[in-house]
Design a protein around this motif. Structure first.
Motif, PDB file in Angstrom:
ATOM      1  N   PRO A 109     -19.369  -9.018  -9.095  1.00  0.00           N
ATOM      2  CA  PRO A 109     -19.250  -9.852 -10.296  1.00  0.00           C
ATOM      3  C   PRO A 109     -18.179  -9.331 -11.242  1.00  0.00           C
ATOM      4  O   PRO A 109     -18.082  -8.129 -11.507  1.00  0.00           O
ATOM      5  CB  PRO A 109     -20.647  -9.763 -10.915  1.00  0.00           C
ATOM      6  N   TYR A 110     -17.402 -10.254 -11.770  1.00  0.00           N
ATOM      7  CA  TYR A 110     -16.254  -9.901 -12.612  1.00  0.00           C
ATOM      8  C   TYR A 110     -16.650  -9.051 -13.810  1.00  0.00           C
ATOM      9  O   TYR A 110     -16.018  -8.031 -14.098  1.00  0.00           O
ATOM     10  CB  TYR A 110     -15.560 -11.179 -13.073  1.00  0.00           C
ATOM     11  N   LEU A 111     -17.708  -9.430 -14.514  1.00  0.00           N
ATOM     12  CA  LEU A 111     -18.089  -8.683 -15.712  1.00  0.00           C
ATOM     13  C   LEU A 111     -18.590  -7.283 -15.387  1.00  0.00           C
ATOM     14  O   LEU A 111     -18.457  -6.374 -16.204  1.00  0.00           O
ATOM     15  CB  LEU A 111     -19.143  -9.454 -16.506  1.00  0.00           C
ATOM     16  N   THR A 112     -19.173  -7.098 -14.210  1.00  0.00           N
ATOM     17  CA  THR A 112     -19.559  -5.740 -13.806  1.00  0.00           C
ATOM     18  C   THR A 112     -18.319  -4.873 -13.640  1.00  0.00           C
ATOM     19  O   THR A 112     -18.291  -3.707 -14.070  1.00  0.00           O
ATOM     20  CB  THR A 112     -20.360  -5.767 -12.498  1.00  0.00           C
ATOM     21  N   LEU A 113     -17.273  -5.434 -13.023  1.00  0.00           N
ATOM     22  CA  LEU A 113     -16.024  -4.685 -12.872  1.00  0.00           C
ATOM     23  C   LEU A 113     -15.416  -4.356 -14.237  1.00  0.00           C
ATOM     24  O   LEU A 113     -14.950  -3.235 -14.459  1.00  0.00           O
ATOM     25  CB  LEU A 113     -15.019  -5.501 -12.052  1.00  0.00           C
ATOM     26  N   VAL A 114     -15.418  -5.325 -15.143  1.00  0.00           N
ATOM     27  CA  VAL A 114     -14.848  -5.090 -16.472  1.00  0.00           C
ATOM     28  C   VAL A 114     -15.651  -4.031 -17.216  1.00  0.00           C
ATOM     29  O   VAL A 114     -15.079  -3.146 -17.866  1.00  0.00           O
ATOM     30  CB  VAL A 114     -14.803  -6.402 -17.271  1.00  0.00           C
ATOM     31  N   ASP A 115     -16.975  -4.087 -17.112  1.00  0.00           N
ATOM     32  CA  ASP A 115     -17.808  -3.080 -17.769  1.00  0.00           C
ATOM     33  C   ASP A 115     -17.502  -1.680 -17.240  1.00  0.00           C
ATOM     34  O   ASP A 115     -17.338  -0.729 -18.013  1.00  0.00           O
ATOM     35  CB  ASP A 115     -19.288  -3.400 -17.549  1.00  0.00           C
ATOM     36  N   LEU A 116     -17.422  -1.545 -15.928  1.00  0.00           N
ATOM     37  CA  LEU A 116     -17.129  -0.243 -15.334  1.00  0.00           C
ATOM     38  C   LEU A 116     -15.752   0.256 -15.771  1.00  0.00           C
ATOM     39  O   LEU A 116     -15.574   1.433 -16.117  1.00  0.00           O
ATOM     40  CB  LEU A 116     -17.193  -0.332 -13.807  1.00  0.00           C
ATOM     41  N   GLY A 117     -14.771  -0.637 -15.767  1.00  0.00           N
ATOM     42  CA  GLY A 117     -13.425  -0.250 -16.170  1.00  0.00           C
ATOM     43  C   GLY A 117     -13.358   0.173 -17.628  1.00  0.00           C
ATOM     44  O   GLY A 117     -12.651   1.122 -17.972  1.00  0.00           O
ATOM     45  N   CYS A 118     -14.108  -0.519 -18.484  1.00  0.00           N
ATOM     46  CA  CYS A 118     -14.087  -0.186 -19.912  1.00  0.00           C
ATOM     47  C   CYS A 118     -14.718   1.175 -20.189  1.00  0.00           C
ATOM     48  O   CYS A 118     -14.362   1.829 -21.172  1.00  0.00           O
ATOM     49  CB  CYS A 118     -14.811  -1.271 -20.709  1.00  0.00           C
ATOM     50  N   ILE A 119     -15.649   1.610 -19.359  1.00  0.00           N
ATOM     51  CA  ILE A 119     -16.253   2.930 -19.548  1.00  0.00           C
ATOM     52  C   ILE A 119     -15.236   4.021 -19.213  1.00  0.00           C
ATOM     53  O   ILE A 119     -15.176   5.069 -19.879  1.00  0.00           O
ATOM     54  CB  ILE A 119     -17.512   3.080 -18.689  1.00  0.00           C
ATOM     55  N   ALA A 171     -12.244  -8.883  -8.215  1.00  0.00           N
ATOM     56  CA  ALA A 171     -13.544  -9.539  -8.056  1.00  0.00           C
ATOM     57  C   ALA A 171     -13.515 -10.529  -6.899  1.00  0.00           C
ATOM     58  O   ALA A 171     -14.496 -10.669  -6.156  1.00  0.00           O
ATOM     59  CB  ALA A 171     -13.933 -10.244  -9.357  1.00  0.00           C
ATOM     60  N   LYS A 172     -12.396 -11.242  -6.738  1.00  0.00           N
ATOM     61  CA  LYS A 172     -12.263 -12.190  -5.630  1.00  0.00           C
ATOM     62  C   LYS A 172     -12.300 -11.477  -4.284  1.00  0.00           C
ATOM     63  O   LYS A 172     -12.863 -11.973  -3.308  1.00  0.00           O
ATOM     64  CB  LYS A 172     -10.954 -12.971  -5.763  1.00  0.00           C
ATOM     65  N   ILE A 173     -11.661 -10.304  -4.230  1.00  0.00           N
ATOM     66  CA  ILE A 173     -11.574  -9.571  -2.956  1.00  0.00           C
ATOM     67  C   ILE A 173     -12.892  -8.875  -2.625  1.00  0.00           C
ATOM     68  O   ILE A 173     -13.376  -8.940  -1.491  1.00  0.00           O
ATOM     69  CB  ILE A 173     -10.424  -8.545  -3.017  1.00  0.00           C
ATOM     70  N   THR A 174     -13.483  -8.202  -3.602  1.00  0.00           N
ATOM     71  CA  THR A 174     -14.687  -7.409  -3.342  1.00  0.00           C
ATOM     72  C   THR A 174     -15.974  -8.216  -3.464  1.00  0.00           C
ATOM     73  O   THR A 174     -17.012  -7.790  -2.971  1.00  0.00           O
ATOM     74  CB  THR A 174     -14.772  -6.231  -4.327  1.00  0.00           C
ATOM     75  N   HIS A 175     -15.919  -9.356  -4.165  1.00  0.00           N
ATOM     76  CA  HIS A 175     -17.105 -10.184  -4.431  1.00  0.00           C
ATOM     77  C   HIS A 175     -18.111  -9.480  -5.344  1.00  0.00           C
ATOM     78  O   HIS A 175     -19.286  -9.841  -5.372  1.00  0.00           O
ATOM     79  CB  HIS A 175     -17.790 -10.609  -3.125  1.00  0.00           C
ATOM     80  N   CYS A 203      -5.657  -2.961  -8.116  1.00  0.00           N
ATOM     81  CA  CYS A 203      -5.490  -4.148  -8.965  1.00  0.00           C
ATOM     82  C   CYS A 203      -5.404  -3.760 -10.438  1.00  0.00           C
ATOM     83  O   CYS A 203      -4.595  -4.322 -11.194  1.00  0.00           O
ATOM     84  CB  CYS A 203      -6.653  -5.115  -8.744  1.00  0.00           C
ATOM     85  N   GLY A 204      -6.205  -2.793 -10.840  1.00  0.00           N
ATOM     86  CA  GLY A 204      -6.191  -2.357 -12.225  1.00  0.00           C
ATOM     87  C   GLY A 204      -4.892  -1.677 -12.614  1.00  0.00           C
ATOM     88  O   GLY A 204      -4.329  -1.949 -13.682  1.00  0.00           O
ATOM     89  N   VAL A 205      -4.391  -0.786 -11.761  1.00  0.00           N
ATOM     90  CA  VAL A 205      -3.155  -0.054 -12.054  1.00  0.00           C
ATOM     91  C   VAL A 205      -1.977  -1.018 -12.180  1.00  0.00           C
ATOM     92  O   VAL A 205      -1.194  -0.950 -13.137  1.00  0.00           O
ATOM     93  CB  VAL A 205      -2.890   1.003 -10.964  1.00  0.00           C
TER      94      VAL A 205
END
Length: 334
Positions: free
Chosen positions: A121-131, A115-119, A61-63
């Motif tokens: 939390p959206y902000l956790t995904l964004v935080d991980l991606g930003c790192i 986030a919808k697929i994995t369930h 999804c990110g790519v």
């Protein structure tokens, strides 16, 4: 010295018959791979429930979000009406033209799908991606330097680089490398250092820090970066499109940091399984077996005829009451 390095590097890393592998493409691949490694390592350090399927979903999804968002961002912000007259060239990725601001927005939209697929939390995904994202920025800006694009303003400093072509034969600031250092290495070091705290900092901390620092770094570097020829300066002789787009990034980062402090929501991984599985605490504590028996109440009831018991009456809890008070009822995730 930098000019000698630039002149010695061919933008094409490898040629296989009619196919060419360019450093720019390699930079994208290396950036995505390193981001996946960083996301996995940080999630493990935070003791989040995480698996390979979730990682593949997040990266896919990110790519897609980054690639299409970066291209559409360039078309909208830097196209200056050209693509309205040539709509078929919007998807001509081989002609170049990618916008980081658009790519970041695309990544945020891709994160919603993940986030919808994995369930998770959206902000956790964004935080991980930003790192993990700054490493991709570092290699991407290095590839911009090798390609001789997005060059800086003229300079008489010894580090000036002669890019040739549309840039002319005057030495220019290697602004691509300035961005690689600040937006890439420095930003990654800051975020990765912050991520080492366990339990982790609340949701939104890393996204906010990323947006604030990126906005500041990009705004400052634009002063020595040559604006796109088709746009020029938007106001006076200093305001560029890159600076204009960095302002909302900075403001969004401040808002995210305020939210992280006020809401103070813990980072959380995959949702708890229904039964017989390990429950991972959102704060990163040790797993708990959901099927394990709960403690038993060993309180001895008052004896018959005591002061605390009605005369000659023994009270027994009903099955309904016992069922409702049992800790083995339905798991509820909040």
């Amino acid at each position: 010295m930098l000019n000698d390095i630039y002149q010695a590097i061919d933008p094409v890393a490898l040629t296989l018959g009619p196919f060419q592998i360019r450093w720019y493409g390699i930079a994208y691949v290396v950036g995505f791979v390193l981001a996946a490694i960083i996301i996995t390592r940080v999630a493990k350090r935070w003791k989040l429930s995480f698996n390979a399927d979730a990682l593949v979903t997040i990266m896919l999804c990110g790519v897609l979000g980054i690639i299409f968002g970066a291209r559409l961002g360039y078309v909208l912000f830097y196209g200056d009406g050209y693509y309205l007259a040539h709509p078929l060239e919007i998807l001509a990725f081989n002609q170049g033209g990618m916008s980081f601001h658009g790519g970041f927005v695309g990544a945020l939209l891709g994160g919603i799908v993940a986030a919808k697929i994995t369930h998770i939390p959206y902000l956790t995904l964004v935080d991980l991606g930003c790192i993990g994202a700054p490493l991709g920025l570092f290699f991407g800006r290095c590839a911009n330097f090798i390609n001789g694009e997005l060059w800086g303003a003229p300079t008489d400093g010894p580090w000036g680089v002669i890019f040739g072509g549309a840039a002319g034969l005057m030495p220019r600031h290697p602004s691509q490398l300035y961005e690689a250092v600040l937006e890439g290495l420095v930003l990654f070091c800051v975020l990765y250092a912050l991520s080492r705290k366990v339990p982790p900092r609340p949701r939104g901390t890393f996204a906010g820090t990323f947006l604030v620092l990126y906005g500041v770094f990009r705004f400052l570097i634009e002063f020595v970066r040559q604006p796109d020829a088709q746009l020029g300066y938007l106001w006076g002789d200093w305001l560029t499109m890159g600076q204009l787009l960095s302002v909302p990034f900075f403001l969004a980062g401040v808002a995210a940091l305020i939210y992280s402090v006020v809401a103070h929501k813990p980072q959380q991984g995959l949702p708890v399984m229904s039964s017989g599985s390990l429950i991972v605490s959102p704060t990163g504590s040790s797993p708990v077996d959901a099927s394990a028996p709960s403690p038993i109440d060993t309180t001895v009831p008052p004896s018959k005829g005591s002061a605390d018991s009605p005369d000659n009456v023994t009270s027994e809890p009903s099955s309904k009451e016992s069922s409702e008070s049992s800790p083995h009822g339905k798991d509820v995730q909040k």
